[in-house]
Design an enzyme around this catalytic site. Structure first.
Site, mmCIF file in Angstrom:
data_model
loop_
_atom_site.group_PDB
_atom_site.id
_atom_site.type_symbol
_atom_site.label_atom_id
_atom_site.label_comp_id
_atom_site.label_asym_id
_atom_site.label_seq_id
_atom_site.Cartn_x
_atom_site.Cartn_y
_atom_site.Cartn_z
ATOM 1 C CD GLU A 94 -2.385 -1.549 2.602
ATOM 2 O OE1 GLU A 94 -3.156 -1.751 2.743
ATOM 3 O OE2 GLU A 94 -1.913 -0.699 3.305
ATOM 4 C CB CYS A 107 2.341 7.576 4.455
ATOM 5 S SG CYS A 107 3.104 5.429 4.254
ATOM 6 C CB CYS A 114 6.145 -6.395 9.234
ATOM 7 S SG CYS A 114 7.363 -5.692 10.187
ATOM 8 C CB CYS A 118 3.739 -3.562 16.177
ATOM 9 S SG CYS A 118 5.630 -2.574 15.701
ATOM 10 C CB CYS A 121 1.032 -2.871 13.191
ATOM 11 S SG CYS A 121 1.385 -2.586 11.284
ATOM 12 C CB CYS A 339 0.811 0.978 7.713
ATOM 13 S SG CYS A 339 1.434 0.043 7.869
HETATM 14 S S1 SF4 Z 1 3.853 -0.907 12.807
HETATM 15 FE FE1 SF4 Z 1 4.113 -2.777 11.451
HETATM 16 S S2 SF4 Z 1 4.653 -2.258 9.526
HETATM 17 FE FE2 SF4 Z 1 5.983 -1.232 11.077
HETATM 18 S S3 SF4 Z 1 7.275 -2.373 12.177
HETATM 19 FE FE3 SF4 Z 1 5.607 -2.431 13.234
HETATM 20 S S4 SF4 Z 1 4.192 -4.806 12.741
HETATM 21 FE FE4 SF4 Z 1 5.957 -3.506 11.431
#
Ligand code: SF4
Length: 346
Positions: A94, A107, A114, A118, A121, A339
């Site tokens: 994205e 962005c 990933c 987190c 996220c 995101c």
């Molecule tokens: S916020 Fe999401 S995309 Fe960014 S490092 Fe953490 S898990 Fe990965």
């Protein structure tokens, strides 16, 4: 047997010049092709109109230009545009165009999925599938620049690496993409208008400082208390705040560029006075500013935007300690602009 053609954008300018020389042509043709690829963002050899038909056919016979396609484009009522971008191998990432009165910011994503996890996220729910190539990062920027000219009548002005993925886990390709974006023969954007936002990988922050990069650094901090940060960003157990702090001090000493801390305040997680006090202490180690970002929820009910009283408290305490603080409203709420949300809907 079909021969797999090479992606021409994997070649450097010197390699392109050499290719033409080996074909018995002028090395200068390599410069022309390079300009089509990295300045004009050409996606087909047919577009390269200052080359002869035979030269274009010869390129077609030898190479491909793997490029992204904007698969789904959503426009928010606040002007935000979100692209679901299909890569040549059908994976989706994205990118988002964020307009304000004075600037248009892209962005962009740096990885498919990933490897970090987190808890707040949406991207973390997609496992890391692969790193993006420099051209795939560059293409997102070109696509958003075109959208900015089309919808807002002005070019793209800023870029943030805050989309899917941890940019410092794909450092070499991110650096190569930024080189194409900033070089005079590429898009000639100022590196001062580019922010690389990391969850905080200490070793790579030091490497960036050693590499004398000219772009800006932002860190998704979200808590300056180890216990709290590890509960929402588990890799903090491996890279605790003391190690991160040491890397940031190193960054500042080498680059003299102040650091931006991205920070979301969630109800019941980091909305107490002790959380602000810890942040104030953390900010003292190197010149910095704080962006308090409004949260775009990801439907799991655990993470809720804190009440406005908590945000006010953060703002007041930070300001009374002479720390610059900006409160950023969430954009594109009606189009799943957090995101990873769009790719998760595939
Ligand atoms: S916020 Fe999401 S995309 Fe960014 S490092 Fe953490 S898990 Fe990965």
């Amino acid at each position: 047997m079909e021969i797999k053609k090479k992606d021409i954008r994997a070649l450097t300018k010197d390699q392109l010049r050499e290719f033409f020389q080996n074909q018995g042509d002028k090395a200068f043709r390599g410069n022309q092709v390079y300009e089509w690829l990295w300045n004009k963002g050409a996606h087909t050899f047919e577009d390269m109109t200052n080359l002869s038909k035979d030269t274009r056919q010869m390129l077609q016979d030898n190479f491909v230009i793997n490029h992204i396609k904007v698969d789904v484009m959503q426009r928010s009522s606040d002007g935000t545009v979100k692209n679901a971008v299909r890569l040549h191998d059908d994976l989706i990432v994205e990118s988002v165009l964020i307009p304000t009165k004075t600037r248009t910011t892209a962005c962009v994503s740096s990885q498919v999925g990933c490897s970090l996890d987190c808890k707040f996220c949406a991207t973390a729910r997609l496992k890391r599938m692969r790193n993006l190539n420099p051209d795939e990062i560059y293409d997102q920027v070109v696509a958003i620049d075109r959208e900015s000219r089309l919808y807002f009548d002005r070019p793209l002005s800023n870029i943030v690496f805050m989309g899917m993925g941890e940019p410092l886990m794909n450092y070499n390709n991110v650096l190569k993409a930024i080189d194409k974006i900033t070089s005079p023969e590429g898009l000639a954007m100022s590196p001062k208008r580019i922010v690389v936002s990391t969850s905080g990988v200490p070793k790579m922050i030091k490497k960036m400082a050693d590499d004398d990069v000219k772009f800006k650094l932002a860190v998704s901090l979200h808590s300056a208390i180890d216990e709290v940060r590890t509960s929402i960003m588990p890799f903090n157990a491996t890279f605790p705040l003391a190690t991160l702090r040491e890397a940031l001090v190193y960054w500042y000493e080498k680059t003299k560029n102040r650091i931006t801390y991205e920070y979301v305040v969630w109800e019941g997680i980091n909305d107490k006075r002790k959380d602000v006090d810890a942040l104030v202490e953390f900010c003292k180690f190197a010149p910095s500013k704080v962006n308090l970002i409004e949260y775009n929820p990801i439907d799991d009910g655990i993470f809720q935007q804190a009440k406005s009283e908590a945000i006010d408290m953060y703002q007041k305490v930070l300001e009374s300690n002479n720390i610059t603080v900006t409160v950023r409203r969430s954009r594109g709420k009606d189009i799943d602009a957090a995101c990873g949300q769009l790719a998760n809907k595939e």
